[in-house]
Scaffold this motif. Structure first.
Motif, mmCIF file in Angstrom:
data_model
loop_
_atom_site.group_PDB
_atom_site.id
_atom_site.type_symbol
_atom_site.label_atom_id
_atom_site.label_comp_id
_atom_site.label_asym_id
_atom_site.label_seq_id
_atom_site.Cartn_x
_atom_site.Cartn_y
_atom_site.Cartn_z
ATOM 1 N N ASP A 115 0.814 -1.213 0.000
ATOM 2 C CA ASP A 115 0.000 0.000 0.000
ATOM 3 C C ASP A 115 0.848 1.263 0.000
ATOM 4 N N GLY A 116 2.178 1.095 -0.156
ATOM 5 C CA GLY A 116 3.070 2.239 -0.214
ATOM 6 C C GLY A 116 3.518 2.773 1.125
ATOM 7 N N HIS A 117 3.223 2.059 2.231
ATOM 8 C CA HIS A 117 3.673 2.569 3.532
ATOM 9 C C HIS A 117 5.144 2.269 3.739
ATOM 10 N N ILE A 118 5.793 3.132 4.501
ATOM 11 C CA ILE A 118 7.166 2.919 4.953
ATOM 12 C C ILE A 118 7.180 3.086 6.463
ATOM 13 N N ALA A 119 8.059 2.326 7.149
ATOM 14 C CA ALA A 119 7.999 2.250 8.616
ATOM 15 C C ALA A 119 6.527 1.968 8.973
ATOM 16 N N SER A 120 5.929 2.730 9.882
ATOM 17 C CA SER A 120 4.485 2.594 10.116
ATOM 18 C C SER A 120 3.745 3.839 9.660
ATOM 19 N N LEU A 121 4.288 4.476 8.624
ATOM 20 C CA LEU A 121 3.647 5.644 8.026
ATOM 21 C C LEU A 121 2.728 5.152 6.919
ATOM 22 N N PHE A 122 1.529 4.714 7.333
ATOM 23 C CA PHE A 122 0.541 4.177 6.411
ATOM 24 C C PHE A 122 -0.199 5.322 5.715
ATOM 25 N N PRO A 123 -0.828 5.047 4.569
ATOM 26 C CA PRO A 123 -1.520 6.125 3.861
ATOM 27 C C PRO A 123 -2.524 6.884 4.715
ATOM 28 N N ASN A 124 -3.245 6.187 5.606
ATOM 29 C CA ASN A 124 -4.265 6.875 6.402
ATOM 30 C C ASN A 124 -3.675 7.840 7.419
ATOM 31 N N THR A 125 -2.372 7.716 7.715
ATOM 32 C CA THR A 125 -1.755 8.598 8.711
ATOM 33 C C THR A 125 -1.281 9.915 8.115
ATOM 34 N N ASP A 126 -1.375 10.057 6.805
ATOM 35 C CA ASP A 126 -1.031 11.299 6.103
ATOM 36 C C ASP A 126 0.349 11.821 6.507
ATOM 37 N N PRO A 127 1.394 11.028 6.352
ATOM 38 C CA PRO A 127 2.721 11.473 6.790
ATOM 39 C C PRO A 127 3.229 12.637 5.940
ATOM 40 N N PRO A 145 -4.298 -7.706 9.748
ATOM 41 C CA PRO A 145 -4.789 -8.790 10.610
ATOM 42 C C PRO A 145 -3.672 -9.565 11.285
ATOM 43 N N GLU A 146 -2.489 -9.606 10.662
ATOM 44 C CA GLU A 146 -1.382 -10.351 11.271
ATOM 45 C C GLU A 146 -0.704 -9.563 12.389
ATOM 46 N N ALA A 147 -0.991 -8.270 12.495
ATOM 47 C CA ALA A 147 -0.380 -7.439 13.539
ATOM 48 C C ALA A 147 -1.326 -6.298 13.883
ATOM 49 N N PRO A 148 -2.450 -6.590 14.561
ATOM 50 C CA PRO A 148 -3.475 -5.571 14.820
ATOM 51 C C PRO A 148 -3.155 -4.719 16.043
ATOM 52 N N PHE A 149 -2.093 -3.939 15.941
ATOM 53 C CA PHE A 149 -1.631 -3.162 17.084
ATOM 54 C C PHE A 149 -1.362 -1.725 16.665
ATOM 55 N N ASP A 150 -1.506 -0.798 17.611
ATOM 56 C CA ASP A 150 -0.997 0.550 17.405
ATOM 57 C C ASP A 150 0.520 0.478 17.227
ATOM 58 N N ARG A 151 1.069 1.515 16.633
ATOM 59 C CA ARG A 151 2.504 1.517 16.324
ATOM 60 C C ARG A 151 3.168 2.791 16.855
ATOM 61 N N LEU A 152 4.469 2.688 17.035
ATOM 62 C CA LEU A 152 5.347 3.846 17.133
ATOM 63 C C LEU A 152 6.205 3.861 15.884
ATOM 64 N N SER A 153 6.394 5.028 15.315
ATOM 65 C CA SER A 153 7.155 5.118 14.071
ATOM 66 C C SER A 153 8.007 6.368 14.057
ATOM 67 N N LEU A 154 9.220 6.236 13.524
ATOM 68 C CA LEU A 154 9.955 7.423 13.131
ATOM 69 C C LEU A 154 9.164 8.113 12.028
ATOM 70 N N THR A 155 9.154 9.426 12.036
ATOM 71 C CA THR A 155 8.458 10.182 11.016
ATOM 72 C C THR A 155 9.385 10.443 9.831
ATOM 73 N N MET A 156 8.830 11.023 8.789
ATOM 74 C CA MET A 156 9.644 11.255 7.593
ATOM 75 C C MET A 156 10.894 12.099 7.871
ATOM 76 N N PRO A 157 10.793 13.218 8.608
ATOM 77 C CA PRO A 157 12.023 13.988 8.841
ATOM 78 C C PRO A 157 13.103 13.191 9.565
ATOM 79 N N ALA A 158 12.711 12.346 10.519
ATOM 80 C CA ALA A 158 13.702 11.538 11.240
ATOM 81 C C ALA A 158 14.362 10.532 10.307
ATOM 82 N N LEU A 159 13.575 9.911 9.431
ATOM 83 C CA LEU A 159 14.127 8.936 8.492
ATOM 84 C C LEU A 159 14.979 9.606 7.419
ATOM 85 N N LEU A 160 14.578 10.789 7.012
ATOM 86 C CA LEU A 160 15.321 11.513 5.974
ATOM 87 C C LEU A 160 16.635 12.074 6.502
ATOM 88 N N ASP A 161 16.776 12.184 7.821
ATOM 89 C CA ASP A 161 18.007 12.720 8.422
ATOM 90 C C ASP A 161 19.078 11.628 8.436
#
Length: 205
Positions: A115-127, A145-161
């Motif tokens: 679906d184009g997500h990276i880390a846990s920056l899914f499309p619905n989170t509007d990163p 369904p294989e991992a129905p949990f909230d996530r912690l994710s680095l955001t785009m600026p953190a990953l781009l750094d």
């Protein structure tokens, strides 16, 4: 968008050799470095190869790019599985926490979902590439369904750094999404990330 190099058909050993060379190069210019790495099933065989190699892991801090909010001994925990593989080799593994201030990374290793997500920056989170927070608590929608949990994710600026960015992407469906991102054919998280990147990007497909 930075320069993007695509390497096709590399196996886990070849990817591990490439990562080893890049990390050794970074360590030749610094006493210690930090890297961020993905979870999911793809990276762990590569971690096993890296852990058995000659990298000076005592000089490397490893941050997961994202994690499920579960106990470290839970099968869905990324940091627990990363720790089990890389801490015995000497690495410092840093769990994600809300309010954490990630360092500049020598290398950001990422995966991508169909679906184009990276880390846990899914499309619905509007990163966004200019997110003011380096770490966010997020909920994918729909929840996998294989991992129905909230996530912690680095955001785009953190990953781009990062000095360098590498993706390991497997499957024709994911390759089509990557190609669309490079061509500017959609606005999924991977497309936003690549458009904002300035560091060299290598994609193993």
């Amino acid at each position: 968008m930075s320069t993007i190099k695509i390497i096709e058909g590399a196996d886990d050993s070849a990817i591990a050799a490439w990562l080893t060379e890049r990390l050794e190069r970074a360590l030749s210019h610094a006493s210690t470095i930090a890297v961020t790495v993905p979870g999911g099933s793809t990276p762990f065989p590569i971690f096993d190869i890296l852990a058995g190699g000659a990298l000076p892991w005592g000089r490397i801090a490893v941050w997961p790019g994202d994690d499920r909010i579960v106990a470290e001994d839970h099968p869905a925990s990324n940091v627990g599985k990363i720790r089990a593989r890389l801490e015995p080799a000497g690495a410092t593994v840093v769990p994600l926490e809300e309010g954490a201030r990630p360092p500049h990374f020598a290398l950001a290793w990422l995966g991508m979902g169909a679906d184009g997500h990276i880390a846990s920056l899914f499309p619905n989170t509007d990163p966004q590439p200019d997110d003011a927070q380096p770490v966010r608590r997020l909920r994918p929608d729909p929840l996998p369904p294989e991992a129905p949990f909230d996530r912690l994710s680095l955001t785009m600026p953190a990953l781009l750094d990062s000095d360098e960015i590498v993706f390991v992407i497997r499957g024709a469906d994911k390759r089509a999404v990557l190609d669309g991102a490079i061509a500017g054919a959609h606005d999924l998280p991977i497309a936003r990330f690549l458009a904002a990147s300035r560091a060299p990007v290598t994609c193993f497909c």
